[in-house]
Scaffold this active site. Structure first.
Site, mmCIF file in Angstrom:
data_model
loop_
_atom_site.group_PDB
_atom_site.id
_atom_site.type_symbol
_atom_site.label_atom_id
_atom_site.label_comp_id
_atom_site.label_asym_id
_atom_site.label_seq_id
_atom_site.Cartn_x
_atom_site.Cartn_y
_atom_site.Cartn_z
ATOM 1 N N LYS A 1 -24.615 -13.833 84.721
ATOM 2 C CA LYS A 1 -25.364 -13.729 85.917
ATOM 3 C C LYS A 1 -25.689 -15.123 86.581
ATOM 4 C CE LYS A 1 -28.637 -11.040 83.389
ATOM 5 N NZ LYS A 1 -30.103 -10.941 83.222
ATOM 6 N N GLU B 1 -18.055 -20.977 87.935
ATOM 7 C CA GLU B 1 -19.047 -21.032 87.191
ATOM 8 C C GLU B 1 -20.245 -21.698 87.837
ATOM 9 O OE1 GLU B 1 -19.928 -19.876 84.641
ATOM 10 O OE2 GLU B 1 -18.798 -19.854 82.893
ATOM 11 N N ASP B 2 -21.515 -21.407 87.168
ATOM 12 C CA ASP B 2 -22.867 -22.251 87.621
ATOM 13 C C ASP B 2 -22.696 -23.362 86.786
ATOM 14 O OD1 ASP B 2 -23.197 -20.480 85.467
ATOM 15 O OD2 ASP B 2 -25.120 -20.099 85.658
ATOM 16 N N ASP C 1 -20.930 -26.134 79.784
ATOM 17 C CA ASP C 1 -21.240 -26.796 78.752
ATOM 18 C C ASP C 1 -20.496 -27.062 77.506
ATOM 19 O OD1 ASP C 1 -23.875 -26.626 80.090
ATOM 20 O OD2 ASP C 1 -24.507 -25.200 78.820
ATOM 21 N N LYS D 1 -21.784 -30.320 82.156
ATOM 22 C CA LYS D 1 -22.175 -30.848 81.263
ATOM 23 C C LYS D 1 -21.316 -31.631 80.103
ATOM 24 C CE LYS D 1 -26.871 -28.913 81.375
ATOM 25 N NZ LYS D 1 -27.822 -28.155 80.512
ATOM 26 N N PHE E 1 -31.776 -29.870 79.519
ATOM 27 C CA PHE E 1 -32.015 -28.479 79.621
ATOM 28 C C PHE E 1 -32.554 -28.157 81.220
ATOM 29 C CE2 PHE E 1 -33.848 -24.181 80.049
ATOM 30 C CZ PHE E 1 -33.016 -23.258 79.233
ATOM 31 N N ASP F 1 -31.410 -20.109 83.924
ATOM 32 C CA ASP F 1 -32.552 -19.476 83.703
ATOM 33 C C ASP F 1 -33.118 -20.289 82.367
ATOM 34 O OD1 ASP F 1 -30.274 -18.453 82.172
ATOM 35 O OD2 ASP F 1 -31.961 -17.031 81.494
ATOM 36 N N ARG G 1 -34.265 -18.501 88.027
ATOM 37 C CA ARG G 1 -32.963 -18.387 88.756
ATOM 38 C C ARG G 1 -33.063 -18.560 90.010
ATOM 39 N NH1 ARG G 1 -29.003 -16.810 84.777
ATOM 40 N NH2 ARG G 1 -29.551 -15.092 83.423
#
Ligand code: PRP
Length: 197
Positions: free
Chosen positions: A53, A109-110, A113, A141, A162, A169, A175
């Protein structure tokens, strides 16, 4: 810390320790990405594909920053377990509605990682024989990367910390913040306690 923007979100402000990216910084970069993508995909009628999401916010902004005809579709995945996820195994719970054979696909993509999720999804999409398949992420990242993934369009390189906001989220919260921020340690602890009780 730029407190003015945080103060608009009183229910969240006490949890936030630092703003990493302001709404203006994010929006400026999204516009640049939209311009670049509009040039590169001119007359290619690309399809933007996102995995739910977290990408929702970026996808909505990126679509509006693109000035050529473009389509959009979404996938959703579910992890079998954290152990399975660590190995790059995910289950597709919602597939694309659009056939992508012969289409120019831009995977949006948001955050990337480890790259494990993206690697799995790109392999899945590549088997459908798109005309092209590239990746656009707003956040990257690099330090966490386990698999080398070519990223054609990148918004920001971020440290291995983080972060929440702009789609990202912590236990489904934050979000909707238009900026990217770090949480205070107690924001994690508080939720852990409330979930356990
Ligand atoms: C995030 C993000 C990517 C994935 C990246 O999703 O949207 O899909 O993690 O991580 P990786 O590179 O280590 O595989 P998340 O699992 O947090 O779900 P969400 O999008 O619903 O928040």
């Amino acid at each position: 810390m730029n407190t003015s923007v945080v103060n608009k979100y009183p229910d969240f402000s006490k949890d936030i320790s630092e703003i990493i990216l302001t709404p203006e910084e994010i929006q400026r970069r999204v516009i640049e990405l939209g311009e670049q993508i509009s040039q590169d995909y001119y007359q290619k009628n690309p399809i933007l594909v996102g995995v739910l999401k977290g990408v929702l916010i970026f996808m909505a902004d990126l679509l509006r920053a693109i000035t050529i005809p473009v389509e959009v579709d979404f996938m959703a995945i579910s992890s079998y377990s954290q152990e399975a996820r660590d190995k790059g195994l995910v289950r597709l719970v919602k597939d694309l509605e659009t056939p992508i054979a012969g289409r120019h696909v831009l995977f949006v993509e948001d955050v990337v990682d480890t790259g494990l999720t993206l690697n799995y999804l790109l392999r899945t999409l590549q088997m459908r024989q798109p005309a092209s398949l590239n990746v656009c992420t707003i956040f990257n990242k690099q330090k966490l990367r386990l698999i080398d993934i070519p990223i054609k369009y990148k918004g920001f390189d971020l440290p291995d910390r983080f972060i929440v906001g702009y789609g990202l989220d912590h236990r489904e919260k934050y979000r909707n913040l238009p900026f990217v921020a770090m949480l205070k340690p107690q924001a994690f602890q508080k939720r852990d306690v409330s979930v356990q009780s």
